[in-house]
Every structure is written in structure tokens, then in C-alpha cells.
Design a protein around this motif. Structure first.
Motif, mmCIF file in Angstrom:
data_model
loop_
_atom_site.group_PDB
_atom_site.id
_atom_site.type_symbol
_atom_site.label_atom_id
_atom_site.label_comp_id
_atom_site.label_asym_id
_atom_site.label_seq_id
_atom_site.Cartn_x
_atom_site.Cartn_y
_atom_site.Cartn_z
ATOM 1 N N MET A 1 0.364 -1.132 -0.412
ATOM 2 C CA MET A 1 -0.528 -0.263 -0.021
ATOM 3 C C MET A 1 0.606 1.325 -0.064
ATOM 4 O O MET A 1 0.840 2.183 -1.006
ATOM 5 C CB MET A 1 -1.081 0.119 1.290
ATOM 6 N N LEU A 2 1.860 1.449 0.917
ATOM 7 C CA LEU A 2 2.719 2.536 0.694
ATOM 8 C C LEU A 2 3.139 2.720 -0.285
ATOM 9 O O LEU A 2 3.659 4.267 -0.772
ATOM 10 C CB LEU A 2 3.371 2.128 1.938
ATOM 11 N N TYR A 3 3.623 2.036 -1.102
ATOM 12 C CA TYR A 3 4.300 1.844 -2.389
ATOM 13 C C TYR A 3 3.420 2.662 -3.698
ATOM 14 O O TYR A 3 4.302 3.494 -3.574
ATOM 15 C CB TYR A 3 4.538 0.480 -3.522
ATOM 16 N N TRP A 4 2.256 2.596 -3.575
ATOM 17 C CA TRP A 4 1.085 3.338 -4.165
ATOM 18 C C TRP A 4 0.624 4.738 -3.400
ATOM 19 O O TRP A 4 1.079 5.709 -4.671
ATOM 20 C CB TRP A 4 0.366 2.544 -4.453
ATOM 21 N N VAL A 5 1.466 5.012 -2.354
ATOM 22 C CA VAL A 5 0.992 5.987 -2.017
ATOM 23 C C VAL A 5 2.860 7.077 -2.357
ATOM 24 O O VAL A 5 1.963 8.549 -2.532
ATOM 25 C CB VAL A 5 0.630 5.840 -0.748
ATOM 26 N N LEU A 6 3.686 5.867 -1.840
ATOM 27 C CA LEU A 6 4.344 6.889 -2.271
ATOM 28 C C LEU A 6 4.665 8.041 -3.994
ATOM 29 O O LEU A 6 5.340 8.287 -3.922
ATOM 30 C CB LEU A 6 5.913 6.604 -2.263
ATOM 31 N N LYS A 7 4.469 6.311 -4.309
ATOM 32 C CA LYS A 7 4.748 6.777 -6.145
ATOM 33 C C LYS A 7 3.738 7.503 -6.472
ATOM 34 O O LYS A 7 4.061 8.228 -6.761
ATOM 35 C CB LYS A 7 3.806 5.468 -6.797
ATOM 36 N N ALA A 8 2.596 7.647 -5.887
ATOM 37 C CA ALA A 8 1.754 9.633 -6.130
ATOM 38 C C ALA A 8 1.450 10.537 -5.700
ATOM 39 O O ALA A 8 1.615 11.363 -6.279
ATOM 40 C CB ALA A 8 0.015 8.397 -5.284
ATOM 41 N N VAL A 9 2.608 10.550 -4.592
ATOM 42 C CA VAL A 9 3.199 12.054 -4.361
ATOM 43 C C VAL A 9 4.381 11.813 -4.345
ATOM 44 O O VAL A 9 4.526 12.944 -5.220
ATOM 45 C CB VAL A 9 3.440 11.553 -2.076
ATOM 46 N N LYS A 56 3.616 -2.467 -9.652
ATOM 47 C CA LYS A 56 5.299 -2.061 -8.351
ATOM 48 C C LYS A 56 6.025 -2.635 -8.979
ATOM 49 O O LYS A 56 6.190 -4.314 -9.625
ATOM 50 C CB LYS A 56 4.507 -2.873 -7.240
ATOM 51 N N SER A 82 7.364 -1.201 3.763
ATOM 52 C CA SER A 82 6.518 -0.984 3.730
ATOM 53 C C SER A 82 6.635 -1.403 1.640
ATOM 54 O O SER A 82 5.213 -1.782 1.660
ATOM 55 C CB SER A 82 6.067 -0.079 4.087
#
Length: 248
Positions: A1-9, A56, A82
Motif C-alpha cells: 500500500m505504501l508503495y502506491w502512496v509514495l508513487k502518487a506523492v 509495482k 512497507s
């Protein structure tokens, strides 16, 4: 989940600050396991390589990222766990076998697995000899192999640099899938492993335009550290701060 959050940010930030170019992303399978083999110039390779892809990338990361002490060590471990990185022991021997099985498990789960065959970041921007562990993984898994290179990323964040440099426009290139089916079933032959690894490194050399050095990057780094330590010792001796100096 954190992967996609970091990528979005981070994705929009990286796009605005450096406007990276991407070529050939259509070569990466949309589903199923695949091995991404790439050059390694900077810690930013992870970010720029993943930016153009809707999937990912699970990277094999050195075990030290998961065993650090103190606040920094715990934060580092949390980050890599994460984002789904797979820890590997790079000390060789039975540790290499553990790394192989970790990669095979990730591919068995249908992941996109990222590997840097050099085993460490380039100390000077050149491309160094690949380690044959990547060939063992390729032949054991029989997964598609996609070459990926980053260009000029080391100008943004070199190994000793603290603040990223602006004004650089990096590139990411994805190559056509590589076919090693002629070697299937031959993963125990050292000559085959070296041939597969060298073919991968030659492809990365041609795609990146880097100068190739037929030595392991870790050996070169070790020599550079030893030379640096020797220079520091001589400087200390000349200034009377070491063994044999005026204050010793």
C-alpha cells in the motif's frame, strides 16, 4: 500500500523537478512475473525506473537495509518492508542460495522483480561486471527478462551527495525481452551462467552507452576505500596526528 502512496506523492514531484524521459515501457508485461535487469547509478534508479510503469517493481535489497539499529535503522527497515522489498544476503555461499530462493518466491507470486546484476552502485558511472546470480534466477524461473537502463541519474544523486541536483533531465529506457530459452536446463554450468550474465551486461552497455569495465564494482569500491584510508593516514602522519607523528 505504501508503495502506491509514495508513487502518487513522489511521481508528480519528480516529473516537475526533472521531467524524466521514458522509452519502451510497452516492453514490460502488464501481468505475470518478469525480471527487470538494470544498471545501477544512484538510489534514484528505484524511483525513475518505476515511474513510467503501472505495475509495482519489487526490488531485491541488501540485508543491511533491514538490520540497522537506532532511529535511522528502524525507519529504513520500515520503509523497505512497507514497499515490499526482498532482503538478500550478499556475502556469497549459502547466502546466495537464499537470495535466489527469495527471488524465485517473488516471481512465483507473479511479481515484477527488479535486479541490479552489478550488485552495487557504480562508483564512477561506468558499467561493471555482472554477478552470475542473475543468470541462475533467469534460468531457474524461466520468467521474461526485460532490460532497463537509467541515464544521467547519477548526476542528480551521486553516492556522496546529500542534496539532489536540479537542472538534470534523466532518461529511462526499457528494452525488448531477452530470450535465454536455449540455455534452459543448464543452470548448473558455470560457463552458461557467465554467458547469460555477460549477454545481459552487453545489452545494458549498448542501451546506456556506458563504458564497460570487466571487474566487479565491489572490488573497485574496496580498493578506493583502501586508497582513501591510506591517504588519510599519510596526511595525519605528516601533520603529526598519527603513529610516528609529533604527537604520538
Amino acid at each position: 500500500m505504501l508503495y502506491w502512496v509514495l508513487k502518487a506523492v513522489l511521481g508528480p514531484i519528480l516529473a516537475v523537478l526533472w521531467r524524466p524521459r521514458a522509452e519502451g515501457a510497452h516492453h514490460v508485461p502488464r501481468t505475470g512475473p518478469a525480471i527487470m535487469v538494470g544498471n545501477h547509478l544512484s538510489a534514484f534508479d528505484h524511483f525513475f525506473g518505476a515511474l513510467p510503469l503501472p505495475r509495482k517493481i519489487t526490488f531485491l535489497a541488501k540485508n543491511e537495509y533491514f538490520t540497522g539499529a537506532g532511529v535511522r535503522g528502524r525507519a529504513q527497515r520500515w520503509f523497505f518492508e512497507s514497499v515490499g522489498a526482498v532482503p538478500i544476503d550478499r556475502s556469497g555461499g549459502t547466502a546466495s542460495e537464499g537470495a535466489l530462493h527469495a527471488g524465485l518466491r517473488a516471481l512465483g507470486e507473479g511479481r515484477l522483480l527488479g535486479i541490479y546484476p552489478e550488485g552495487t552502485r557504480s562508483p564512477d558511472g561506468r558499467l561493471y561486471r555482472g554477478k552470475t546470480g542473475v543468470a541462475r534466477l533467469v534460468l531457474r524461473s524461466r520468467a521474461p527478462v526485460i532490460p532497463i537502463v537509467t541515464i544521467d541519474v547519477d548526476r542528480i544523486m551521486a553516492a556522496r551527495r546529500v542534496v539532489p541536483r536540479l537542472g538534470v533531465r534523466p532518461s529511462v529506457r526499457f528494452g525488448e525481452p531477452m530470450d535465454f530459452s536455449r540455455y534452459y536446463g543448464m543452470e548448473h554450468d558455470p560457463r552458461v551462467l557467465r554467458a547469460v550474465t555477460d549477454e545481459i551486461m552487453d545489452t545494458l552497455r549498448r542501451m546506456s552507452g556506458q563504458e564497460y569495465v570487466d571487474r566487479y564494482a565491489q572490488d573497485v569500491k574496496r580498493e578506493l576505500r583502501q586508497r582513501s584510508g591510506g591517504r588519510r593516514a599519510r596526511d595525519a602522519d605528516r601533520h603529526g596526528c598519527g603513529p610516528g607523528g609529533a604527537t604520538s
